[in-house]
Design a protein around this motif. Sequence first.
Motif, PDB file in Angstrom:
ATOM      1  N   SER A  50      13.923  24.094 -27.034  1.00  0.00           N
ATOM      2  CA  SER A  50      13.341  24.886 -28.118  1.00  0.00           C
ATOM      3  C   SER A  50      13.488  26.382 -27.899  1.00  0.00           C
ATOM      4  N   THR A  51      13.551  26.807 -26.642  1.00  0.00           N
ATOM      5  CA  THR A  51      13.808  28.230 -26.382  1.00  0.00           C
ATOM      6  C   THR A  51      14.922  28.397 -25.356  1.00  0.00           C
ATOM      7  N   GLN A  52      15.779  27.405 -25.225  1.00  0.00           N
ATOM      8  CA  GLN A  52      16.801  27.451 -24.184  1.00  0.00           C
ATOM      9  C   GLN A  52      17.689  28.687 -24.300  1.00  0.00           C
ATOM     10  N   ALA A  53      18.170  28.966 -25.505  1.00  0.00           N
ATOM     11  CA  ALA A  53      19.053  30.115 -25.688  1.00  0.00           C
ATOM     12  C   ALA A  53      18.322  31.414 -25.362  1.00  0.00           C
ATOM     13  N   ARG A  54      17.062  31.513 -25.785  1.00  0.00           N
ATOM     14  CA  ARG A  54      16.291  32.727 -25.507  1.00  0.00           C
ATOM     15  C   ARG A  54      16.024  32.865 -24.009  1.00  0.00           C
ATOM     16  N   THR A  55      15.811  31.734 -23.332  1.00  0.00           N
ATOM     17  CA  THR A  55      15.598  31.785 -21.887  1.00  0.00           C
ATOM     18  C   THR A  55      16.832  32.337 -21.190  1.00  0.00           C
ATOM     19  N   VAL A  56      18.003  31.824 -21.554  1.00  0.00           N
ATOM     20  CA  VAL A  56      19.252  32.289 -20.944  1.00  0.00           C
ATOM     21  C   VAL A  56      19.429  33.786 -21.164  1.00  0.00           C
ATOM     22  N   ASP A  57      19.221  34.242 -22.387  1.00  0.00           N
ATOM     23  CA  ASP A  57      19.360  35.668 -22.691  1.00  0.00           C
ATOM     24  C   ASP A  57      18.339  36.503 -21.928  1.00  0.00           C
ATOM     25  N   THR A  58      17.102  36.004 -21.866  1.00  0.00           N
ATOM     26  CA  THR A  58      16.039  36.753 -21.184  1.00  0.00           C
ATOM     27  C   THR A  58      16.302  36.837 -19.687  1.00  0.00           C
ATOM     28  N   VAL A  59      16.760  35.744 -19.098  1.00  0.00           N
ATOM     29  CA  VAL A  59      17.089  35.747 -17.672  1.00  0.00           C
ATOM     30  C   VAL A  59      18.155  36.802 -17.382  1.00  0.00           C
ATOM     31  N   LYS A  60      19.165  36.867 -18.236  1.00  0.00           N
ATOM     32  CA  LYS A  60      20.229  37.859 -18.044  1.00  0.00           C
ATOM     33  C   LYS A  60      19.670  39.272 -18.090  1.00  0.00           C
ATOM     34  N   GLN A  61      18.822  39.544 -19.084  1.00  0.00           N
ATOM     35  CA  GLN A  61      18.260  40.885 -19.234  1.00  0.00           C
ATOM     36  C   GLN A  61      17.317  41.242 -18.083  1.00  0.00           C
ATOM     37  N   VAL A  62      16.462  40.299 -17.718  1.00  0.00           N
ATOM     38  CA  VAL A  62      15.490  40.574 -16.660  1.00  0.00           C
ATOM     39  C   VAL A  62      16.188  40.805 -15.326  1.00  0.00           C
ATOM     40  N   SER A  63      17.207  40.004 -15.036  1.00  0.00           N
ATOM     41  CA  SER A  63      17.863  40.072 -13.727  1.00  0.00           C
ATOM     42  C   SER A  63      18.692  41.337 -13.544  1.00  0.00           C
ATOM     43  N   GLU A  64      18.959  42.043 -14.624  1.00  0.00           N
ATOM     44  CA  GLU A  64      19.771  43.265 -14.527  1.00  0.00           C
ATOM     45  C   GLU A  64      19.101  44.351 -13.694  1.00  0.00           C
ATOM     46  N   CYS A  65      17.792  44.222 -13.447  1.00  0.00           N
ATOM     47  CA  CYS A  65      17.100  45.228 -12.648  1.00  0.00           C
ATOM     48  C   CYS A  65      17.306  45.005 -11.150  1.00  0.00           C
ATOM     49  N   GLY A  66      17.938  43.871 -10.778  1.00  0.00           N
ATOM     50  CA  GLY A  66      18.220  43.611  -9.377  1.00  0.00           C
ATOM     51  C   GLY A  66      17.214  42.717  -8.679  1.00  0.00           C
ATOM     52  N   ILE A  67      16.140  42.329  -9.377  1.00  0.00           N
ATOM     53  CA  ILE A  67      15.150  41.421  -8.802  1.00  0.00           C
ATOM     54  C   ILE A  67      15.594  39.982  -9.056  1.00  0.00           C
ATOM     55  N   THR A  68      15.507  39.142  -8.035  1.00  0.00           N
ATOM     56  CA  THR A  68      15.814  37.717  -8.209  1.00  0.00           C
ATOM     57  C   THR A  68      15.042  37.167  -9.402  1.00  0.00           C
ATOM     58  N   THR A  69      15.739  36.473 -10.292  1.00  0.00           N
ATOM     59  CA  THR A  69      15.114  35.939 -11.503  1.00  0.00           C
ATOM     60  C   THR A  69      15.359  34.435 -11.571  1.00  0.00           C
ATOM     61  N   ALA A  70      14.262  33.678 -11.700  1.00  0.00           N
ATOM     62  CA  ALA A  70      14.329  32.224 -11.677  1.00  0.00           C
ATOM     63  C   ALA A  70      14.035  31.649 -13.054  1.00  0.00           C
ATOM     64  N   PRO A  71      15.020  31.052 -13.714  1.00  0.00           N
ATOM     65  CA  PRO A  71      14.765  30.399 -14.994  1.00  0.00           C
ATOM     66  C   PRO A  71      13.966  29.118 -14.798  1.00  0.00           C
ATOM     67  N   HIS A  72      13.087  28.829 -15.732  1.00  0.00           N
ATOM     68  CA  HIS A  72      12.471  27.505 -15.784  1.00  0.00           C
ATOM     69  C   HIS A  72      13.499  26.532 -16.352  1.00  0.00           C
ATOM     70  N   LEU A  73      13.535  25.341 -15.769  1.00  0.00           N
ATOM     71  CA  LEU A  73      14.446  24.297 -16.236  1.00  0.00           C
ATOM     72  C   LEU A  73      13.621  23.037 -16.455  1.00  0.00           C
TER      73      LEU A  73
END
Length: 279
Positions: A50-73
């Motif tokens: 239901s939010t898979q595409a938004r999760t992928v996009d958000t993970v990309k944006q959040v991780s750009e700051c250099g902090i390890t980013t863990a998607p929920h699966l």
Amino acid sequence: MSKNEHPLGISFEFFPPNTDAGREKLMQTRDALAECKPHFFSVTYGAGGSTQARTVDTVKQVSECGITTAPHLSCIGSDKGELRALLAMYRERGIDSLVALRGDLPSGMASIGELRYANELVEFIRAETGDHFEIAVAAYPESHPQAPSFDRDLENFVRKMRAGANLAITQYFFNADAYFHFVERARALGIEAPIVPGIMPITNYTKLARFSDACGADIPRWIRKQLEAYGDDRESIEAFGEEVVTRLCQRLLDGGAPGLHFYTLNQAPPSLRIVDNLA
């Protein structure tokens, strides 16, 4: 621990925004919380895509700051092919941490999927990717709301950890004894991995009560009664909530908790105030 990482081992959870304004606010929140040098950020995932595409996009944006980013699966509602593609995409993007969950079946969805439980998802990730991902799973100190008993829920937790999880993040709670009891029982069953308490800052009583009723997190009566007494006095609610949650966090850390995972609801100030109080 990296020498640049916050000494408390803190981490923060976000949810994928669905508007441009929400995305802009989240990037501001991310930048503010990144100043704390957290261990990682996590990004929630809606069951059944239901939010898979938004999760992928958000993970990309959040991780750009250099902090390890863990998607929920989440495995409910997904087949192995879809999960395999997601894992491959995350590997290609340099993502090496995941939060593996069963998830909930959205209303109207007929198929549960090929994997029914989180331990099966962890086993699948390990079979597909070996040790590439650090995998976190969920823990419920006050028992999962759908579990028939505490012992059965604890058995489910142990299965997830033995399937290959590296750490656990708990549902939020306001009773430290529930966390310590859960950890003690898990340790007695041979689970040695970190069990990180989930922390929910208190800023809005109506929303907190709704979330808590849905997920089975107990709000002690003394906290409920005080929050009810404040009515619409947001300033008093936030001040009281900050004091209560700061004391909870301090007790958890003093009792040996390996870190703190904040459910931010995409807001930085409430979590930052608590972290500052603990520093």
